[in-house]
Design a protein around this motif. Structure first.
Motif, short mmCIF file in Angstrom:
data_model
loop_
_atom_site.label_atom_id
_atom_site.label_comp_id
_atom_site.label_asym_id
_atom_site.label_seq_id
_atom_site.Cartn_x
_atom_site.Cartn_y
_atom_site.Cartn_z
N GLY A 157 0.83 -1.20 0.00
CA GLY A 157 0.00 0.00 0.00
C GLY A 157 0.86 1.25 0.00
N GLY A 158 0.44 2.28 -0.72
CA GLY A 158 1.21 3.51 -0.79
C GLY A 158 2.42 3.35 -1.71
N SER A 159 3.49 4.06 -1.39
CA SER A 159 4.68 4.04 -2.26
C SER A 159 5.49 2.78 -2.02
N GLY A 160 5.34 1.80 -2.92
CA GLY A 160 5.98 0.51 -2.66
C GLY A 160 7.06 0.13 -3.65
N SER A 161 7.65 1.11 -4.33
CA SER A 161 8.64 0.80 -5.37
C SER A 161 9.78 -0.07 -4.85
N GLU A 162 10.18 0.18 -3.61
CA GLU A 162 11.36 -0.56 -3.15
C GLU A 162 11.07 -2.03 -2.83
N CYS A 163 9.82 -2.42 -2.88
CA CYS A 163 9.49 -3.84 -2.63
C CYS A 163 9.35 -4.63 -3.93
N LYS B 140 9.64 -8.08 -16.33
CA LYS B 140 9.87 -8.95 -15.16
C LYS B 140 8.60 -9.30 -14.39
N ILE B 141 7.65 -8.37 -14.37
CA ILE B 141 6.44 -8.60 -13.55
C ILE B 141 5.33 -7.67 -14.04
N LEU B 142 4.11 -8.10 -13.85
CA LEU B 142 2.97 -7.21 -14.13
C LEU B 142 2.88 -6.23 -12.95
N LEU B 143 3.07 -4.96 -13.25
CA LEU B 143 3.15 -3.95 -12.21
C LEU B 143 1.92 -3.05 -12.30
N VAL B 144 1.20 -2.93 -11.17
CA VAL B 144 -0.06 -2.16 -11.18
C VAL B 144 0.02 -1.01 -10.19
N ASP B 145 -0.28 0.20 -10.66
CA ASP B 145 -0.38 1.36 -9.78
C ASP B 145 -1.87 1.65 -9.57
N ALA B 146 -2.35 1.37 -8.34
CA ALA B 146 -3.78 1.53 -8.08
C ALA B 146 -4.08 2.78 -7.26
N GLY B 147 -3.07 3.61 -7.04
CA GLY B 147 -3.29 4.86 -6.29
C GLY B 147 -2.89 4.74 -4.83
N HIS B 148 -2.33 5.80 -4.29
CA HIS B 148 -1.81 5.78 -2.92
C HIS B 148 -2.95 5.65 -1.90
N TYR B 149 -3.89 6.57 -1.98
CA TYR B 149 -5.03 6.54 -1.05
C TYR B 149 -5.80 5.23 -1.19
N GLU B 150 -6.02 4.84 -2.45
CA GLU B 150 -6.85 3.66 -2.73
C GLU B 150 -6.25 2.37 -2.16
N THR B 151 -4.91 2.28 -2.15
CA THR B 151 -4.29 1.05 -1.63
C THR B 151 -4.09 1.09 -0.12
N GLU B 152 -4.43 2.22 0.49
CA GLU B 152 -4.22 2.32 1.95
C GLU B 152 -5.50 2.42 2.77
N HIS B 153 -6.56 2.96 2.16
CA HIS B 153 -7.75 3.25 2.99
C HIS B 153 -8.39 1.97 3.56
N VAL B 154 -8.04 0.82 2.96
CA VAL B 154 -8.60 -0.46 3.47
C VAL B 154 -8.17 -0.77 4.89
N VAL B 155 -7.15 -0.08 5.38
CA VAL B 155 -6.70 -0.36 6.75
C VAL B 155 -7.61 0.31 7.80
N LEU B 156 -8.37 1.32 7.39
CA LEU B 156 -9.12 2.10 8.39
C LEU B 156 -10.10 1.26 9.22
N PRO B 157 -10.93 0.41 8.57
CA PRO B 157 -11.84 -0.40 9.40
C PRO B 157 -11.08 -1.36 10.33
N VAL B 158 -9.94 -1.85 9.87
CA VAL B 158 -9.15 -2.78 10.69
C VAL B 158 -8.55 -2.03 11.88
N LEU B 159 -8.03 -0.84 11.62
CA LEU B 159 -7.45 -0.01 12.68
C LEU B 159 -8.53 0.35 13.71
N ALA B 160 -9.71 0.75 13.21
CA ALA B 160 -10.80 1.12 14.11
C ALA B 160 -11.21 -0.07 14.98
N ALA B 161 -11.27 -1.25 14.37
CA ALA B 161 -11.67 -2.45 15.13
C ALA B 161 -10.63 -2.78 16.21
N LYS B 162 -9.35 -2.64 15.88
CA LYS B 162 -8.29 -2.91 16.88
C LYS B 162 -8.42 -1.98 18.07
#
Ligand SMILES: [Zn+2]
Length: 367
Positions: A284-290, A318-340
């Motif tokens: 999620g977010g800027s993941g170029s180094e991974c 070398k690989i199929l590389l997909v840029d799905a957006g910074h916010y879009e790949t991170e906002h999924v954590v919010l419900p998990v964070l809230a539940a924790k």
């Protein structure tokens, strides 16, 4: 529940020590002594989010991206950051950031992203380097359980799905007490030979000093002999990105549809190609180094964001590389964070509520 207690408990599940050096996390604004009413979680702090918190009587906002990153020369309403700080201060709202520590835990941004895409067998994509230490201590035979237990209690000897891990080897320890020594065994001035156990226990770096204190306290010797050995092993419990499998392989286009639908993305940028997709790496977010780790671990696709033109080019074959957006790949954590946090409230008999912001804080729009 006070901010201080919240911090202590939250940092047990998202340790500050695993964040990138130079990241700015933890309590950025507020008072540790404040009692928490409600909490609002968001990826970013915007004025909409701050006003929403005030309205919902949430006197603590937790964001993923730290509002404060660079030193400030003034705090005035003329700057975005200044205006937000003034608003929070005037409304007595605390601000706490969980950034790269939240990226690097198994329940955080990347695992939430992997789970939202339905991946199974999910593991850390790029395990953390240089975070493990071996403590070796020499203990008289009949004290080994007491010392080992004290070290385990302080958090040593946990490894993936196991705890209380140790290695014990028998041997002979020798010493001679001088002048004012008060040896636990034997006599001053006499060469002593004692049956000892070499106890070896693994510990995460950030727990080393509390484990050593617990060990020394439980150990019967006046002078405890121990070694602290830094390990080169990678820590598979923490790190960036995640990798897992789609239970039944799907074609590239179907995978693209899945990503768009799951993350709420209108368009994807990509390079490369892959006929059928089974093994998926995400960051999620800027993941170029991974990306290099995704290639070496034979992922069919890597989903991340903030990719540069030349990065797309470099990995095209070398690989199929997909840029799905910074916010879009991170906002999924919010419900998990809230539940924790809600679980934490429950454990502490705290009656406050945890809200997920109703505002999108994504500054990027697609026409
Ligand atoms: Zn981010």
């Amino acid at each position: 529940m006070r901010i201080r207690e919240f911090q202590k408990q939250f940092e047990q599940i998202a340790p500050q020590a695993i964040a990138w050096k130079g990241d700015n996390i933890g309590l950025l604004l507020g008072r540790e002594s404040d009692t928490i009413k409600n909490i609002l979680v968001a990826l970013d702090l915007t004025m909409d989010v701050a006003e929403e918190a005030a309205k919902k009587k949430a006197n603590c906002i937790i964001t993923h991206h730290p509002l404060l990153f660079h030193p400030l020369k003034n705090i005035t309403a003329d700057s975005r950051v200044g205006e937000l700080i003034l608003f929070l201060t005037e409304n007595r709202i605390n601000l706490y950031a969980a950034h790269t520590n939240l990226d690097s835990v198994k329940w955080g941004v990347n695992f939430s992203l992997a789970q939202s895409l339905g991946l199974t067998n999910v593991e850390i994509l790029s395990p953390l380097n240089g975070s493990l230490t071996q403590i070796v201590v020499f203990v008289p035979h009949d004290h080994v359980e007491v010392v080992a237990n004290a070290m385990h209690e302080a958090g040593a000897g946990m490894f993936t799905k196991y705890d209380q891990c140790s290695f014990r080897g028998e041997g002979i320890g020798t010493f001679r007490g001088l002048n004012d020594a008060k040896p636990f065994l034997g006599k001053v001035g006499k060469h002593e030979r004692v049956q000892e156990v070499r106890l070896e226990i693994l510990v995460e770096n950030w727990k080393t000093s509390s484990v050593i204190s617990a060990m020394v306290k439980a150990h019967p010797y006046e002078e405890v002999a121990y070694d602290i050995l830094p390990l080169l092993n990678r820590n598979t419990e923490y790190g960036l990105g995640a990798i897992g499998d789609i239970p039944k392989k799907i074609p590239q286009n179907k995978f693209f549809e899945l990503v768009k639908k799951t993350l709420g993305v209108r368009a994807l940028k990509y390079s490369g190609t892959s006929n059928m997709i089974g093994r998926v790496a995400v960051c999620g977010g800027s993941g170029s180094e991974c990306i290099a780790d995704a290639v070496s671990r034979k992922a069919d696709v890597m989903v991340t964001a903030d990719l540069k033109y030349h990065t797309f080019q470099d990995f095209e074959k070398k690989i199929l590389l997909v840029d799905a957006g910074h916010y879009e790949t991170e906002h999924v954590v919010l419900p998990v964070l809230a539940a924790k946090i809600q679980e934490m409230f429950k454990r502490n008999n705290h009656s406050g509520k945890v809200y997920i912001t109703k505002h999108s804080t994504n500054p990027v729009h697609i026409f």
